[in-house]
Scaffold this active site. Structure first.
Site, PDB file in Angstrom:
ATOM      1  N   SER A   1     -11.855  76.979  21.248  1.00 37.77           N
ATOM      2  CA  SER A   1     -12.161  77.597  19.429  1.00 37.77           C
ATOM      3  C   SER A   1     -13.161  76.752  18.999  1.00 37.77           C
ATOM      4  O   SER A   1     -13.359  75.617  19.331  1.00 37.77           O
ATOM      5  CB  SER A   1     -10.559  77.076  18.955  1.00 37.77           C
ATOM      6  OG  SER A   1     -10.453  75.678  19.247  1.00 37.77           O
TER       7      SER A   1
ATOM      8  N   HIS B   1      -9.857  65.081  18.087  1.00 42.12           N
ATOM      9  CA  HIS B   1      -8.756  64.659  17.353  1.00 42.12           C
ATOM     10  C   HIS B   1      -9.336  64.179  16.141  1.00 42.12           C
ATOM     11  O   HIS B   1      -8.478  63.676  15.329  1.00 42.12           O
ATOM     12  CB  HIS B   1      -7.585  64.322  17.830  1.00 42.12           C
ATOM     13  CG  HIS B   1      -7.119  65.240  18.764  1.00 42.12           C
ATOM     14  ND1 HIS B   1      -7.648  65.392  20.151  1.00 42.12           N
ATOM     15  CD2 HIS B   1      -6.157  66.107  18.779  1.00 42.12           C
ATOM     16  CE1 HIS B   1      -6.926  66.409  21.059  1.00 42.12           C
ATOM     17  NE2 HIS B   1      -6.083  67.046  20.008  1.00 42.12           N
TER      18      HIS B   1
END
Length: 774
Positions: free
Chosen positions: A450, A712
């Protein structure tokens, strides 16, 4: 009387209020005071929900701005110097440990550039916790204003007496690790840490707390001898506080504790023991027999991990068995675990089909279930007859519904042969053909799938869902997004492209929406980590694929790409684990049904001339039974077979990839190897690179892409930082094995940081390519 209790409540709020507040704070759109005000509002709202439902024992300190383990890291002062040296406000220091912080110097404050602490899965759930990270000279210090005390007093001021929740000292240390370059054994620090627990318990008692819940979930593990031996002295010390401290309920969950029953037998000075009777109901009699003469049993009979209505009659029977042995005053009805793992409330789901909606129970509804069970046992079934009759109808409706059974799916599953689990040729033959077809350089670069989901993508998806634009208009928008992403990858110089997944809402939901047997919610969000929430699909019946799911977008991307295009699919185990699965058939059957549906998709992608196909299985480790033995080997057998069934139908020249994140896989490496994927990509950016030693020890022959940076975190790793990572990897892996990629998908990141990080990654790969091809 039998009392009711909840071990923990979801913290995000009905409309993901906490997510919105924390992200607004990170984006400097609200102040610290506004963030704390919203957090306080949510806590009070959640306590009121439980109080209004009639729950007797309501938890506090189950709320966290990011993660409950991270709360304890800060509570006990276990803050590595790389975070403390900046003199950050405690909240900013807390978030820096959870998500990293990269900030230029401004307003007299120094520049900050620090990665986050390691984050891994919480037991076998899809929740992620931050690992306690200790130093060789670790010192502990209780916070001046301890959060458990502060939040107890907050509830008390509102007229609600709560039971504070604290992660126990043995679990806290057992789940920790030595910092990079350190040799400390965390559990060996128990004697230094225990005085802080003593101090905290005394402060809670002084604040008015009569009871405290201390979670020791590691008791469901096969514990190392050092951790197992730590329980008796630890709780002898805490139990010896007597009236100077609250009564202790020691809570376990996610498994049985029969194999550690000797530990339980040594803790008879504690007030109560909680066990998970949803996951392992058969442990009830053994646990009862091990209790002290005055100990109370907290019976976890309402599922804290799934969304199905509790079979109240079956739960009542379990509780009544305990009451027969112990008496009503020594039994508490409880959720099996914290309700953190369930959505907030079913009341928000206005669009669900009434038939299936009647089968579900979310956190708010589960609060009522524990109360009904407790009342039924205390006052007799007639006192809650209406609720019991309605529940029985719901249970019967689901059991007999035609929606749950598809004969064609069962017939196809029965026709699966052994050959369908195996690729046509072994890896050496396959990789030779793939090298000829794909023509990739040494140290090939790619991403995990993604790319950033921009505001515009979300707006257009929402408009299409609402019918404000046509399917043709939406398709043209997606094609333009794919073109833009391919152009960016060309400019960056990546070697294997992805189409960026602009059409996908979630890696499981997207596929579930295109399969039969699934239903979907609107607001049933569950926290995964930090502010990240997921909305798991729900498997209600047999699964099949009516039509291709991702072929159109991947085919289009391949047609406009100058480099090999990678098709992206979510694997059968992850589709299962990141959904709410059925509890009426074994999970292995659900996984095989998903595998057959994905097998069709893999074959169709190959037919569309997409010759690199990634089938992600980040949840494979998560599903691993917590204890070694037959159950674990059985799981690995059907999990591996499900992946192979999904991927083995293609030609040798088609390259199969798979991705794993947060996978501490040393103890089941044989299963990873047995997947027979041509290329593995794994999370490695937060882990010690020595994790890669297992690939050397096992002489792993295939290719691997250990993540070179943490997606993250919003920080951008420098080119040198990535070079250093690659140098570390080359101590364990052969150059021809190594792929260069981030550690996970880039959906949650912003474009500026994404481009900058990938540019540094590509440059680092080119540097080593030059070094090894001279």
């Amino acid at each position: 009387m039998v009392r009711s209790s909840i071990l923990g409540f979801p913290r995000m709020g009905r409309l993901r209020d906490l997510k919105k507040a924390t992200e607004a704070y990170w984006g400097e759109k609200i102040s610290r005071e506004e963030l704390l005000k919203e957090a306080k509002r949510l806590r009070l709202e959640h306590w009121r929900i439980q109080q209004d439902a009639g729950v007797d024992i309501i938890p506090s300190n189950d709320f966290a701005l990011y993660d409950q383990v991270l709360d304890h890291i800060q509570l006990f002062g276990i803050i590595p110097e790389r975070y403390s040296k900046y003199g950050l406000h405690p909240i900013d220091e807390y978030f820096a440990m959870g998500r990293g912080l990269q900030r230029p110097a401004k307003d007299g404050q120094p520049a900050v550039d620090v990665p986050s602490l390691e984050m891994v899965k919480w037991f076998d759930s899809n929740y992620h916790y931050v690992k306690p990270t200790l130093q060789d000279n670790q010192q502990f210090k209780l916070a001046a204003d301890p959060k458990p005390v502060r939040e107890f007093l907050e509830a008390k001021e509102a007229g609600i007496i709560t039971r504070p929740v604290i992660l126990g000292p043995v679990s806290f240390l057992t789940l920790g690790k030595a910092d990079r370059g350190q040799t400390v054994a965390p559990i060996a620090q128990l004697e230094k840490l225990l005085p802080l627990y003593v101090e905290l318990l005394i402060k809670l008692k002084e604040a008015g707390a009569e009871d405290v819940q201390i979670d020791e979930p590691v008791l469901v593990f096969d514990l190392p001898a050092s951790s197992k031996a730590a329980f008796k002295p630890a709780y002898a010390k805490l139990g010896a506080l007597g009236g100077a401290a609250p009564r202790i309920t020691l809570a376990t969950y996610f498994g049985d504790i029969v194999h550690n029953i000797d530990v339980l037998s040594s803790l008879q000075s504690l007030y109560a023991i909680h066990v998970d009777l949803v996951r392992n109901p058969e442990q009830l009699r053994t646990v009862i027999a091990s209790l002290g003469p005055n100990q109370t049993l907290s019976a976890g009979v309402v599922d804290g991990r799934n969304i199905w209505k509790t079979n109240l009659q079956a739960a009542i029977e379990k509780v009544e068995l305990a009451v027969q042995r112990l008496g009503q005053d020594r039994v508490i009805v409880a959720t099996s675990s914290s309700l953190l793992h369930t959505p907030h409330t079913l009341a928000s789901e206005k669009g669900l089909d009434p038939e299936v909606r009647d089968w579900f129970s979310f956190a708010v509804e589960k609060a009522s279930e524990v109360v009904v069970i407790a009342n039924a046992v205390t006052n007799g079934p007639s006192s809650v007859r209406e609720q019991l009759e309605a529940n029985a109808k719901s249970i019967q409706s689901r059991a007999t519904s035609k929606r749950t059974n598809d004969p064609k799916v069962k017939e196809r599953l029965a026709a699966v042969t052994k050959d369908m689990y195996n690729r046509k040729s072994p890896f050496p033959t396959r990789i030779a053909q793939q090298e000829t077809t794909l023509k990739l350089p040494l140290f090939p670069t790619t991403t995990i799938g993604s790319f950033p989901q921009t505001k515009e993508i979300r707006i257009q998806r929402n408009r299409f869902t609402k019918g404000e634009i046509t399917a043709e208009q939406y398709e043209k928008f997606i094609e333009k997004e794919i073109q833009d992403v391919i152009k960016i990858q060309e400019e960056l110089g990546l070697d294997v492209f992805v189409h960026g997944e602009p059409e996908r809402n979630d890696m499981v939901q997207y596929f579930g929406e295109r399969l039969t047997g699934y239903v979907f919610t609107t607001h049933a969000w569950v926290q995964s980590y930090g502010s990240r929430c997921v909305r798991p699909p729900i498997i209600v019946g047999d699964v099949s694929r009516p039509a291709p799911m991702s072929v159109k977008e991947s085919k289009y991307a391949a047609s406009v790409s100058s480099k090999p295009m990678k098709g992206m699919l979510t694997g059968p185990i992850t589709c299962l684990r990141w959904s709410f699965p059925r509890d009426d058939i074994h999970q292995s059957i659900q996984a095989q049904q998903l595998a057959l549906a994905l097998r069709d998709e893999v074959i169709d992608l190959e037919a569309a001339e997409v010759f690199v196909i990634q089938v992600d299985e980040p949840a494979l480790r998560e599903g691993l039974p917590l204890r070694a033995g037959k159950e674990r080997e059985d799981y690995l057998s059907w999990a591996v077979n499900s992946f192979r069934l999904a991927t083995a139908g293609v030609a040798d020249s088609t390259q199969i990839h798979s991705h794993f994140c947060y996978s501490e896989f040393q103890d089941f490496f044989h299963a990873i190897a047995a997947l027979d994927a041509d290329v593995l990509s794994i999370e490695n950016s937060k882990s010690d690179a020595k994790l890669l030693k297992v690939f050397v020890d096992e002489a792993y022959p295939r290719h691997i892409g250990p993540g070179v940076y943490d997606i993250h975190s919003p920080r951008v790793p420098s080119e040198q930082e990535i070079k250093d990572r690659i140098a570390e990897m080359l101590q364990y892996l052969r150059p021809e094995q190594l792929w260069i990629d981030p550690d996970c998908g880039l959906k949650t990141r912003q474009w500026p940081e994404t481009k900058a990080a990938l540019a540094n990654m590509v440059n680092a790969a080119k540097f080593y390519r030059q070094q090894y091809t001279r």
